[in-house]
Scaffold this active site. Sequence first.
Site, PDB file in Angstrom:
ATOM      1  N   LYS A 117      -1.683 -23.024  -2.654  1.00 20.54           N
ATOM      2  CA  LYS A 117      -3.441 -23.129  -3.547  1.00 20.54           C
ATOM      3  C   LYS A 117      -3.321 -24.928  -3.445  1.00 20.54           C
ATOM      4  O   LYS A 117      -3.146 -25.214  -2.349  1.00 20.54           O
ATOM      5  CB  LYS A 117      -3.060 -22.731  -4.727  1.00 20.54           C
ATOM      6  CG  LYS A 117      -2.652 -20.856  -4.704  1.00 20.54           C
ATOM      7  CD  LYS A 117      -3.554 -20.225  -5.645  1.00 20.54           C
ATOM      8  CE  LYS A 117      -2.335 -18.335  -5.730  1.00 20.54           C
ATOM      9  NZ  LYS A 117      -3.000 -18.276  -6.949  1.00 20.54           N
TER      10      LYS A 117
ATOM     11  N   HIS B  47      -8.048 -14.789   0.868  1.00 19.55           N
ATOM     12  CA  HIS B  47      -7.607 -14.474  -0.648  1.00 19.55           C
ATOM     13  C   HIS B  47      -8.209 -14.127  -1.370  1.00 19.55           C
ATOM     14  O   HIS B  47      -9.347 -14.627  -0.833  1.00 19.55           O
ATOM     15  CB  HIS B  47      -6.555 -15.771  -1.260  1.00 19.55           C
ATOM     16  CG  HIS B  47      -6.068 -16.180  -1.986  1.00 19.55           C
ATOM     17  ND1 HIS B  47      -6.420 -15.843  -3.732  1.00 19.55           N
ATOM     18  CD2 HIS B  47      -4.744 -15.491  -2.236  1.00 19.55           C
ATOM     19  CE1 HIS B  47      -5.429 -15.782  -4.274  1.00 19.55           C
ATOM     20  NE2 HIS B  47      -4.436 -15.790  -3.379  1.00 19.55           N
TER      21      HIS B  47
ATOM     22  N   GLU C 197      -2.679  -8.172  -3.811  1.00 19.84           N
ATOM     23  CA  GLU C 197      -2.947  -8.782  -4.659  1.00 19.84           C
ATOM     24  C   GLU C 197      -3.834  -8.704  -5.896  1.00 19.84           C
ATOM     25  O   GLU C 197      -4.651  -9.039  -5.353  1.00 19.84           O
ATOM     26  CB  GLU C 197      -2.441 -10.116  -4.035  1.00 19.84           C
ATOM     27  CG  GLU C 197      -1.925 -10.451  -3.258  1.00 19.84           C
ATOM     28  CD  GLU C 197      -1.915 -12.395  -3.386  1.00 19.84           C
ATOM     29  OE1 GLU C 197      -1.299 -12.886  -3.435  1.00 19.84           O
ATOM     30  OE2 GLU C 197      -3.298 -12.788  -2.986  1.00 19.84           O
TER      31      GLU C 197
ATOM     32  N   GLY D 125      -2.066 -15.538 -11.523  1.00 18.16           N
ATOM     33  CA  GLY D 125      -1.582 -16.488 -12.217  1.00 18.16           C
ATOM     34  C   GLY D 125      -2.095 -15.917 -13.581  1.00 18.16           C
ATOM     35  O   GLY D 125      -2.321 -16.649 -14.852  1.00 18.16           O
TER      36      GLY D 125
ATOM     37  N   ASN E 150       2.063 -20.008  -1.610  1.00 11.91           N
ATOM     38  CA  ASN E 150       1.049 -19.875  -1.519  1.00 11.91           C
ATOM     39  C   ASN E 150       0.692 -21.194  -2.236  1.00 11.91           C
ATOM     40  O   ASN E 150       0.290 -20.633  -3.716  1.00 11.91           O
ATOM     41  CB  ASN E 150       0.235 -19.184  -1.662  1.00 11.91           C
ATOM     42  CG  ASN E 150      -1.561 -19.150  -2.060  1.00 11.91           C
ATOM     43  OD1 ASN E 150      -1.833 -20.843  -1.358  1.00 11.91           O
ATOM     44  ND2 ASN E 150      -2.090 -18.501  -1.945  1.00 11.91           N
TER      45      ASN E 150
ATOM     46  N   SER F 281       2.237 -12.836  -9.751  1.00  9.61           N
ATOM     47  CA  SER F 281       2.744 -13.303 -10.935  1.00  9.61           C
ATOM     48  C   SER F 281       4.301 -12.889 -10.570  1.00  9.61           C
ATOM     49  O   SER F 281       4.938 -12.117 -10.915  1.00  9.61           O
ATOM     50  CB  SER F 281       1.834 -12.678 -12.309  1.00  9.61           C
ATOM     51  OG  SER F 281       1.143 -13.050 -12.349  1.00  9.61           O
TER      52      SER F 281
ATOM     53  N   GLU G 174      -9.003 -15.757  -4.641  1.00  7.25           N
ATOM     54  CA  GLU G 174      -9.585 -17.168  -4.959  1.00  7.25           C
ATOM     55  C   GLU G 174     -11.268 -17.051  -3.624  1.00  7.25           C
ATOM     56  O   GLU G 174     -12.121 -17.588  -4.018  1.00  7.25           O
ATOM     57  CB  GLU G 174      -8.961 -18.160  -5.027  1.00  7.25           C
ATOM     58  CG  GLU G 174      -7.683 -17.545  -6.247  1.00  7.25           C
ATOM     59  CD  GLU G 174      -6.482 -17.915  -6.386  1.00  7.25           C
ATOM     60  OE1 GLU G 174      -6.862 -19.060  -5.635  1.00  7.25           O
ATOM     61  OE2 GLU G 174      -5.504 -17.615  -7.276  1.00  7.25           O
TER      62      GLU G 174
HETATM   63  P1  13P Z   1       0.739 -16.144  -8.335  1.00  3.80           P
HETATM   64  O1  13P Z   1       1.982 -15.517  -8.192  1.00  3.80           O
HETATM   65  O2  13P Z   1       1.115 -17.474  -9.239  1.00  3.80           O
HETATM   66  O3  13P Z   1      -0.104 -15.091  -9.389  1.00  3.80           O
HETATM   67  O4  13P Z   1      -0.206 -16.249  -7.400  1.00  3.80           O
HETATM   68  C1  13P Z   1      -0.615 -15.277  -7.148  1.00  3.80           C
HETATM   69  C2  13P Z   1      -0.628 -15.082  -5.147  1.00  3.80           C
HETATM   70  O5  13P Z   1      -2.566 -15.433  -5.203  1.00  3.80           O
HETATM   71  C3  13P Z   1      -1.073 -15.838  -4.152  1.00  3.80           C
HETATM   72  O6  13P Z   1      -1.418 -15.968  -3.335  1.00  3.80           O
END
Ligand code: 13P
Length: 250
Positions: free
Chosen positions: A11, A94, A166, A172, A9, A212, A96
């Site tokens: 982002k 997601h 997640e 992150g 992803n 992560s 976010e």
């Molecule tokens: P990270 O791997 O950067 O922690 O992000 C995970 C994520 O949100 C994947 O959708």
Amino acid sequence: MGKYIIAGNWKMNKLPSETCAFVKEVAEATRGAQCEVVCCTPYVCLSEAVKGAEGTHVAIGAENLHFEDKGAFTGEVSADMLLDLGVKYVIIGHSERRQYFAETDETVNLKIKKALEKGLIPIVCVGESLEQREAGITTDLIAIQIKKAFAGINAADAKNVVIAYEPIWAIGTGKTATAEQAEEVCAAIRSMLASLYGGETAEAVTVQYGGSMNASNAAELLAKPNIDGGLIGGASLKSADFAKIVEAAK
Ligand code: 13P
């Protein structure tokens, strides 16, 4: 267990002009992969991503879609538009998007239904915040997210849904859930699916872990019986790191 899928992803990272070459790099670095390899990119990168993936094993995904077919929805993108570009997967719900863009369990459900109707494979994200985990309501919260996400979806369609667990506190932050914590929730998700649709459907669904995940912790997470892949943020932006995660998905 379900089919293994390692999906990046991106982002809001990478430019359209660097996308084609990067996807080719991912394809090269993951040659011989024994799982499905997906790059989910920003909308504006998708056509370049599809170009880069052409003739390779890499599939391309979007990071969102709208649940209506067309019309006056300024700034939105439909399932048909994604399919027209050659997109196969779409991330839905997601954390976010739930947190910053007012995505709800209801819009998540509408988007999953639209994706399934059109033949896109939805990667549906669920997960708890640190506060919810500390309050001991992780499983209850995820049961609500799963039940609402799958409302009105039959067993045949449910098999085509990918779920990404997640935990928000692990995204992150460099703070990965332990393999045991991740497995516990992924197993709970599998039994929720079993109670909604029966064991056969539950076994067919791919349940990923995300948060992560990186080259050094992937093998331990992916060795767990109920973790069938990963949704990778930061580590999907470097082809060598991403390839190590793909390599661990055997
Ligand atoms: P990270 O791997 O950067 O922690 O992000 C995970 C994520 O949100 C994947 O959708």
